[in-house]
Motif scaffolding. Structure first.
Motif, PDB file in Angstrom:
ATOM      1  N   ILE A  66      -1.037  -3.905  12.005  1.00 53.50           N
ATOM      2  CA  ILE A  66      -0.042  -2.930  12.454  1.00 53.50           C
ATOM      3  C   ILE A  66       0.199  -3.058  13.965  1.00 53.50           C
ATOM      4  CG2 ILE A  66       0.410  -0.451  12.735  1.00 53.50           C
ATOM      5  CD1 ILE A  66      -0.730  -0.012   9.988  1.00 53.50           C
ATOM      6  N   LYS A  67      -0.868  -3.318  14.714  1.00 53.27           N
ATOM      7  CA  LYS A  67      -0.687  -3.517  16.165  1.00 53.27           C
ATOM      8  C   LYS A  67       0.201  -4.733  16.436  1.00 53.27           C
ATOM      9  CE  LYS A  67      -4.850  -1.179  17.730  1.00 53.27           C
ATOM     10  NZ  LYS A  67      -6.299  -1.334  17.908  1.00 53.27           N
ATOM     11  N   LEU A  68      -0.061  -5.774  15.652  1.00 57.56           N
ATOM     12  CA  LEU A  68       0.739  -6.998  15.793  1.00 57.56           C
ATOM     13  C   LEU A  68       2.210  -6.710  15.480  1.00 57.56           C
ATOM     14  CD1 LEU A  68       0.697 -10.203  16.010  1.00 57.56           C
ATOM     15  CD2 LEU A  68       0.498 -10.201  13.521  1.00 57.56           C
ATOM     16  N   ALA A  69       2.430  -5.967  14.406  1.00 54.60           N
ATOM     17  CA  ALA A  69       3.803  -5.642  14.004  1.00 54.60           C
ATOM     18  C   ALA A  69       4.511  -4.844  15.087  1.00 54.60           C
ATOM     19  CB  ALA A  69       3.786  -4.867  12.691  1.00 54.60           C
ATOM     20  N   ASN A  70       3.792  -3.931  15.727  1.00 50.61           N
ATOM     21  CA  ASN A  70       4.380  -3.160  16.828  1.00 50.61           C
ATOM     22  C   ASN A  70       4.754  -4.056  18.000  1.00 50.61           C
ATOM     23  OD1 ASN A  70       4.694  -0.187  16.704  1.00 50.61           O
ATOM     24  ND2 ASN A  70       2.616  -0.287  15.867  1.00 50.61           N
ATOM     25  N   ASN A  71       3.851  -4.980  18.306  1.00 48.47           N
ATOM     26  CA  ASN A  71       4.127  -5.903  19.415  1.00 48.47           C
ATOM     27  C   ASN A  71       5.333  -6.774  19.147  1.00 48.47           C
ATOM     28  OD1 ASN A  71       2.075  -5.072  21.063  1.00 48.47           O
ATOM     29  ND2 ASN A  71       0.590  -6.551  20.213  1.00 48.47           N
ATOM     30  N   GLU A  72       5.440  -7.234  17.913  1.00 49.99           N
ATOM     31  CA  GLU A  72       6.493  -8.209  17.601  1.00 49.99           C
ATOM     32  C   GLU A  72       7.717  -7.574  16.960  1.00 49.99           C
ATOM     33  OE1 GLU A  72       5.190 -11.852  16.009  1.00 49.99           O
ATOM     34  OE2 GLU A  72       3.475 -11.938  17.368  1.00 49.99           O
ATOM     35  N   MET A  73       7.680  -6.240  16.807  1.00 49.39           N
ATOM     36  CA  MET A  73       8.803  -5.513  16.188  1.00 49.39           C
ATOM     37  C   MET A  73       9.150  -6.045  14.789  1.00 49.39           C
ATOM     38  SD  MET A  73       9.487  -2.995  17.960  1.00 49.39           S
ATOM     39  CE  MET A  73      11.000  -2.460  17.189  1.00 49.39           C
ATOM     40  N   ILE A  74       8.110  -6.104  13.980  1.00 54.78           N
ATOM     41  CA  ILE A  74       8.304  -6.539  12.591  1.00 54.78           C
ATOM     42  C   ILE A  74       8.021  -5.356  11.662  1.00 54.78           C
ATOM     43  CG2 ILE A  74       7.468  -8.092  10.774  1.00 54.78           C
ATOM     44  CD1 ILE A  74       6.724 -10.024  13.080  1.00 54.78           C
ATOM     45  N   PRO A  75       8.930  -5.051  10.753  1.00 60.43           N
ATOM     46  CA  PRO A  75       8.704  -3.889   9.864  1.00 60.43           C
ATOM     47  C   PRO A  75       7.584  -4.142   8.843  1.00 60.43           C
ATOM     48  CG  PRO A  75      10.658  -5.089   9.174  1.00 60.43           C
ATOM     49  CD  PRO A  75      10.193  -5.736  10.444  1.00 60.43           C
ATOM     50  N   ILE A  76       6.905  -3.038   8.508  1.00 60.91           N
ATOM     51  CA  ILE A  76       5.819  -3.113   7.539  1.00 60.91           C
ATOM     52  C   ILE A  76       6.145  -2.283   6.311  1.00 60.91           C
ATOM     53  CG2 ILE A  76       3.501  -2.159   7.111  1.00 60.91           C
ATOM     54  CD1 ILE A  76       2.697  -3.241   9.785  1.00 60.91           C
ATOM     55  N   THR A  77       5.918  -2.853   5.132  1.00 56.72           N
ATOM     56  CA  THR A  77       6.058  -2.080   3.893  1.00 56.72           C
ATOM     57  C   THR A  77       4.715  -2.050   3.178  1.00 56.72           C
ATOM     58  OG1 THR A  77       8.327  -2.884   3.717  1.00 56.72           O
ATOM     59  CG2 THR A  77       7.395  -1.824   1.762  1.00 56.72           C
ATOM     60  N   PRO A  78       4.071  -0.883   3.122  1.00 53.86           N
ATOM     61  CA  PRO A  78       2.817  -0.813   2.372  1.00 53.86           C
ATOM     62  C   PRO A  78       3.117  -0.801   0.884  1.00 53.86           C
ATOM     63  CG  PRO A  78       3.152   1.150   3.755  1.00 53.86           C
ATOM     64  CD  PRO A  78       4.445   0.422   3.689  1.00 53.86           C
ATOM     65  N   ARG A  79       2.198  -1.359   0.110  1.00 60.06           N
ATOM     66  CA  ARG A  79       2.449  -1.462  -1.322  1.00 60.06           C
ATOM     67  C   ARG A  79       1.169  -1.238  -2.126  1.00 60.06           C
ATOM     68  NH1 ARG A  79       6.303  -4.323  -4.538  1.00 60.06           N
ATOM     69  NH2 ARG A  79       5.440  -4.868  -6.565  1.00 60.06           N
ATOM     70  N   GLY A  80       1.306  -0.461  -3.198  1.00 60.12           N
ATOM     71  CA  GLY A  80       0.181  -0.238  -4.099  1.00 60.12           C
ATOM     72  C   GLY A  80       0.322  -1.116  -5.322  1.00 60.12           C
ATOM     73  N   ALA A  81       0.411  -0.495  -6.497  1.00 58.28           N
ATOM     74  CA  ALA A  81       0.478  -1.267  -7.741  1.00 58.28           C
ATOM     75  C   ALA A  81       1.902  -1.745  -8.029  1.00 58.28           C
ATOM     76  CB  ALA A  81      -0.032  -0.416  -8.896  1.00 58.28           C
ATOM     77  N   GLY A  82       2.863  -1.256  -7.269  1.00 53.19           N
ATOM     78  CA  GLY A  82       4.250  -1.625  -7.536  1.00 53.19           C
ATOM     79  C   GLY A  82       4.834  -0.926  -8.735  1.00 53.19           C
ATOM     80  N   SER A  83       4.246   0.239  -9.068  1.00 54.26           N
ATOM     81  CA  SER A  83       4.750   0.969 -10.234  1.00 54.26           C
ATOM     82  C   SER A  83       5.672   2.121  -9.812  1.00 54.26           C
ATOM     83  CB  SER A  83       3.580   1.499 -11.073  1.00 54.26           C
ATOM     84  OG  SER A  83       2.728   2.299 -10.287  1.00 54.26           O
TER      85      SER A  83
END
Lengths: 472, 333, 263
Positions: A66-83
């Motif tokens: 998440i720190k990396l994503a903040n630095n590089e401005m890349i969006p994050i999508t958390p995912r569980g089982a995909g249901s």
């Protein structure tokens, strides 16, 4: 609007370093990435490819990602089982998908404090099974237990069939360990059952759909196993008769069932075709209720079904069937449990509505769904959790309609139904969440609240890194 | 007091004159036990006709008792029980093994009741207790959760044996033995049954429990039509089609294909589980297969715990390819 | 017509604990229920009753006093009365001794048909039914998946056997064991459930049957459990996450070749 950057090979190298195991990362492999591009909400209609998928095994890895994503401005999508059924885990801006499938340990079952501590990727069904071996019970029972993860249940504040007696997921969560949108690891709540020290942020995160951080540890409340279960299958000549029994049943018997499920004739038609089984009176009635009682002793359970069954008979049930063993229970539930699958057999991308209204308004809501069905000449089977007013209308695509036209049309149909629910004092989502499919409806039905929700989001996640495009 | 009982018997199964493979499997078990006990191994054939009885000797029998009569065309439990009761009284074998087929599991309880002796169902292994020369019968119980060792304190000691639990011995053309034809009085052949007809099951090449290869499907197949892939694949592999309870309950395929606790227990040489997650009830029916291949998209599916080769992917993605590409094992094809 | 259904109560869980020392089931915490495969036998009997006037169905079991619930479950599906053979002396019986006790109760009754399930989901022997039929000296029809015709003194059935179905006829009285595909057992309704709850189960002990003790329970059982152990079921197989169907095919083909299944 924030400009996101693309994932580069340098980003991927950095991610590899964080994960220290190539098996935990998917990049440059379209086939594998594809299975992280959608969920159960509408298949191909809403799919979008992630740029990279990571499967971290520790909270520290998540924090660094998440720190990396903040630095590089890349969006994050958390995912569980995909249901999920609202598209909350679809990476609509690409970027990094953090799949929690590897965070699947049951850390502790604390029988003394009646708490289980688990990682988010634990399948809820496994949790239920394992605690039951110790005579304990996890009362949060989403209908998709065979697949869904506990983390996803918390993220959507899932409901299920037992909400009337035990409440939804929020009632069963005592604490969360989270990685916040800036990468900091924080605990909210824990094994304690009371806490009046400051804002109850714990409840804010339940149902936050991955927009305010990622859960890494979940403290789950356990209760003693009820032991005895009985299911009543109750056919009714009309939907009104069925629905009008829901509130009086609880009032007249002065006891709470653990669930009252509703299923209509159209649903039975498809479920019957899919499962190859028939319910008694199937061709003569318009709907069924499934009433479930739980108790600790045989005597208590017998009293409950006798009282409940008699009340239902008095109020117009065509008959009352009783299942107090596994084989018969299975018969009663098989059609209800296979409801969505049976519709998917007809229309693979069937969208599922998730409206909730005050229980007394269910007859009106059902009538309205019927009107919409007639107006658009679209088949809309309905099943739902009648005890808490939560209905799932599922419009089926007419055979000849092209998929892209159907997407617009089905959104219009479900939108209309959802707006009506909100007007009746209900809400546009009862248990599936908003995701990105229902965000316009959220804005329309809760305009002032929406503004405050946005304020909260900005306070926690100024870069809008965490699951962007969802809710807002 | 049971000293006079001696020798091991196996009950051969004959279908339209042809000796079924299970008969040789029984001889393989019987040979083991007879060698340990240092006694003769005999095979009993009850039929209106039987081809190639020598093959029973070539597969390990020292004696073949052939009860032949035109009235023995069909399996009538009363006639077969009465014949065997008479034979046991006359010859006094110490052990009788039959296959756990519908025939064996009908005949043996009836015979045990007539002889007032013990019977153990569906055994998968045997031992001989050295001190007492008793037969130790090993069988799975409670859905395969546990194994039980069972001993019979009366004679003869009787057991039904799970098909495919042992390979037949290699055929030995030079092996010598004795074939004894037996005729009994007409009255022994009087039956209370009347045979009407047999309707062959077309979907499977062969009966589930006797198949060397079983291709089984579960909910991962998504719909009943997809069983056609399994049917074609099983034909190519000279096997049979199996299924989980869930899909049988949904009417995708007949109950006769159901493997598991409330279906059939199988031990083929190869079991291919396609789109089957592996509920304990299902595992109970197939986990003793020699080789297991599992195809399932859920990497955590319990079926992988019992599989020799696990393929993590959606069954429907590879079934068409598998059906097309797998070649038959029979070189004569 | 007089019909009897033989049933068994079984543990209502798959997770059965075994005391490895003594080899016995740890029953203390166990819930029990009517053997699911017996429901098909009950249903078939009830269907005959619905089509044949003046049919009476008696459901019989041997077991501890708690087995009453299994009988009541059968009564709630439409059986008329329940009989429980229960006595401390019956305990520990194997299939032969169980069948003997049941036979001693049944021998002077005039049943036209005796039904039983294919087997119980706990012991899984399937031996008691055929043994009872033989001890009563009546024909046994096992693995029945369809009753084709019943006359005053004959019954014609279809049996599910290896490779197909066999149609066969025999004389009545007969003992019939049924398989799951024969029917879809009904759900009992409230009315019948309450009726069953109030029904009085006839209790029969050995005082009434007067069976000599050497033929009862453990004493009368020719088979003995010597040892019980947990099998090792997990294999250390290979698990591959495949990227393409082609890769899966290659994996499978080479496995099959290696094991000699295909050439």
């Amino acid at each position: 609007m924030i400009e996101y950057r693309k994932v580069t090979t340098t980003t991927v190298e950095k991610l590899r370093k964080i994960l220290k195991n190539d098996a935990l990362l998917i990049y440059d492999d379209t086939e594998s990435l594809k299975s992280y591009s959608n969920d159960e909400s509408g298949g191909e209609y809403y799919a979008n490819m992630p740029e990279v998928v990571v499967k971290p095994e520790t909270k520290e890895q998540i924090s660094q990602i998440i720190k990396l994503a903040n630095n590089e401005m890349i969006p994050i999508t958390p995912r569980g089982a995909g249901s999920g059924l609202a598209g909350a885990d679809i990476p609509i801006f690409g970027g990094i998908v953090i799949s929690l499938e590897r965070m699947n340990k049951i850390i502790e079952i604390d029988s003394e404090n009646l708490v289980a501590v688990v990682e988010p990727g634990v399948v809820t069904n496994d949790l239920c099974r394992i605690v039951s071996e110790k005579g304990l019970y996890y009362a949060g029972y989403p209908m998709s237990v065979e697949t869904s993860f506990i983390g996803g249940n918390v993220a959507t504040n899932a409901g299920g069939s037992k909400v009337i007696k035990y409440g939804n997921t929020a009632h069963h969560i005592l604490g969360l360990e989270m990685v916040m949108p800036d990468g900091e690891i924080v605990e909210y709540g824990g094994k304690r059952r009371k806490d009046s020290s400051g804002y109850n942020l714990l409840q804010l995160f339940i149902g936050s759909e991955g927009t305010l951080g990622i859960f890494t540890k979940i403290y789950v409340n356990l209760i003693p196993q009820p032991g005895k279960v009985v299911d009543l299958l109750v056919p009714f000549e009309s939907v009104e008769k069925a629905i009008s029994n829901v509130a009086p049943l609880m009032v007249e018997t002065k006891s709470l069932p653990s669930g009252i499920e509703f299923i209509d004739k159209k649903s039975i038609y498809y479920a019957s075709k899919y499962t190859g089984m028939k319910l008694p009176y199937q061709d003569e009635v318009e709907s069924y209720l499934i009433v479930q009682y739980e108790a600790t002793s045989l005597q208590e359970i017998e009293e409950l079904y006798e009282k409940g069954g008699k009340a239902l008979q008095k109020n117009g049930a065509k008959d009352v069937f009783i299942a107090d063993n596994r084989s018969n229970s299975e018969k009663i539930w098989r059609m209800r449990r296979n409801w969505l699958e049976s519709l998917k057999a007809v229309d693979p991308y069937v969208p599922t509505g998730d409206v909730v209204v005050p229980t007394s308004k269910i007859p009106e809501m059902m009538k309205y769904i019927n009107e919409v069905s007639n107006e658009f000449k679209i088949d809309i089977p309905v099943a739902g959790h009648a005890a808490d007013g939560n209905l799932h209308p599922a419009p089926l695509k007419p055979k000849n309609l092209p998929p892209n036209e159907w997407k617009t049309l089905s959104e219009e149909i479900l939108g209309k139904i959802a707006m009506k629910a909100a007007q009746m004092g209900g809400a546009i989502s009862g248990e599936h969440g908003v995701g990105f499919i229902k965000k316009e409806l959220l804005k329309k039905t809760k305009p002032k609240q929406y503004k405050w929700m946005q304020e909260v989001k900005e306070a926690f996640d100024p870069n809008n890194i965490m699951n962007p495009g969802k809710l807002f | 007091m049971n000293q006079e009982y001696k020798g091991v018997w196996t009950i051969a199964e004959v279908n339209d004159g042809k000796i079924e493979t299970v008969s040789y499997e029984l001889l393989s078990w019987g040979k083991d036990l007879a060698t340990k006990l240092n006694v003769e191994l005999s095979s009993v054939v009850i039929s209106n006709k039987a081809e190639n009885l020598d093959s029973l000797i070539q597969h390990g029998a020292d004696n073949v008792y052939y009860v032949e009569d035109e009235k023995l065309e069909h399996f009538y439990p009363d006639v077969h029980t009465n014949i065997l009761k008479k034979m046991v009284e006359d010859f006094k074998p110490e052990i009788i093994l039959a296959s756990a087929t519908t025939k064996g599991r009908t005949l043996m309880p009836a015979l045990a009741a007539k002889l007032n002796t013990g019977l153990t169902a569906d055994c998968t292994d045997f031992e001989i207790e050295e001190k007492t020369r008793s037969l130790i019968q090993i069988r799975p119980a409670i859905g395969g959760n546990v194994m039980a060792k069972i001993k019979t304190i009366t004679k003869p000691q009787m057991a039904t044996v799970r098909p495919k639990s042992k390979l037949p011995l290699a055929k030995d053309e030079n092996r010598k033995g004795k074939i004894t034809k037996i005729k009994y009085d007409e009255e022994l052949y009087q039956s209370k049954y009347r045979w009407i007809e047999f309707k062959k099951d077309k979907t499977s090449v062969q009966p589930l429990q006797q198949a060397d290869v079983i291709v089984a499907g579960g909910k991962g197949l998504k719909k009943s039509e997809n069983f056609k892939y399994l049917q074609n694949l099983s034909k190519k592999l000279k096997g049979a089609v199996g299924a989980t309870r869930a899909v049988v309950d949904m009417g995708w395929i007949d109950y006769s294909h159901q493997v598991g606790l409330s279906g059939k227990t199988v031990s083929p040489k190869l079991y291919i589980a396609i789109g089957i997650s592996g509920a304990v009830q299902h595992l109970a029916g197939m986990s003793s297969s020699k080789y297991i291949i599992a195809i399932n998209k859920d990497p955590e599916a319990p079926i992988f715990k019992v599989s020799d080769l696990g393929i993590v992917c959606d069954a429907l993605d590879i079934l068409p390819l598998l059906e097309k590409e797998i070649k038959s094992g029979d070189k004569n094809d | 017509m007089e019909i009897c259904v033989l049933v068994k109560q079984v543990p209502s869980t798959d997770k059965v604990q075994i005391d490895e020392e003594t080899g016995t089931m740890i029953r203390s915490e166990l819930e029990s229920e009517l053997n699911p495969l017996d429901m098909y036998a009950v249903e078939e009997a009830v269907r005959i009753k619905e089509n044949t006037p003046q049919t009476k169905i008696t459901v019989v079991t041997m077991g501890p006093s708690s087995a009453e619930y299994a009988l009541k479950e059968a009564i709630s599906m439409g059986c008329d009365e329940g009989v429980l053979l229960t006595d401390r002396k019956f305990a520990g019986a194997d299939t032969l001794a169980t069948a003997y006790t049941l036979t001693q109760y049944l021998k002077d009754k005039q049943y036209d048909i005796i039904f039983a399930g294919e087997r119980a989901t706990d012991g899984e022997t399937g031996q008691v039914g055929p043994s009872v039929g033989t001890q009563l000296d009546i024909p046994i029809l096992t693995y029945v998946n369809k009753i084709i015709n019943i006359t005053n003194d004959t019954i014609t059935v279809q049996r599910a056997v290896e490779g197909g179905n066999e149609i066969i006829q025999t004389q009545l009285p007969a003992l019939i064991t049924v398989v799951k595909e024969i029917n879809e057992p009904r759900l009992p309704n409230l009315e019948n459930k309450l009726k069953a709850k109030k029904s009085i189960i006839k209790i029969v002990s050995n005082q009434e049957l007067k069976i000599e003790e050497e033929k009862l329970g453990l004493k009368g059982s020719p088979t003995r459990v010597v040892k019980v152990f947990y099998p090792k079921i997990s294999r250390n197989g290979e698990k591959v996450v495949v990227k393409t169907p082609q890769e899966a095919l290659e994996k499978i083909t080479s496995f099959l070749k290696e094991k000699g299944v295909i050439s």
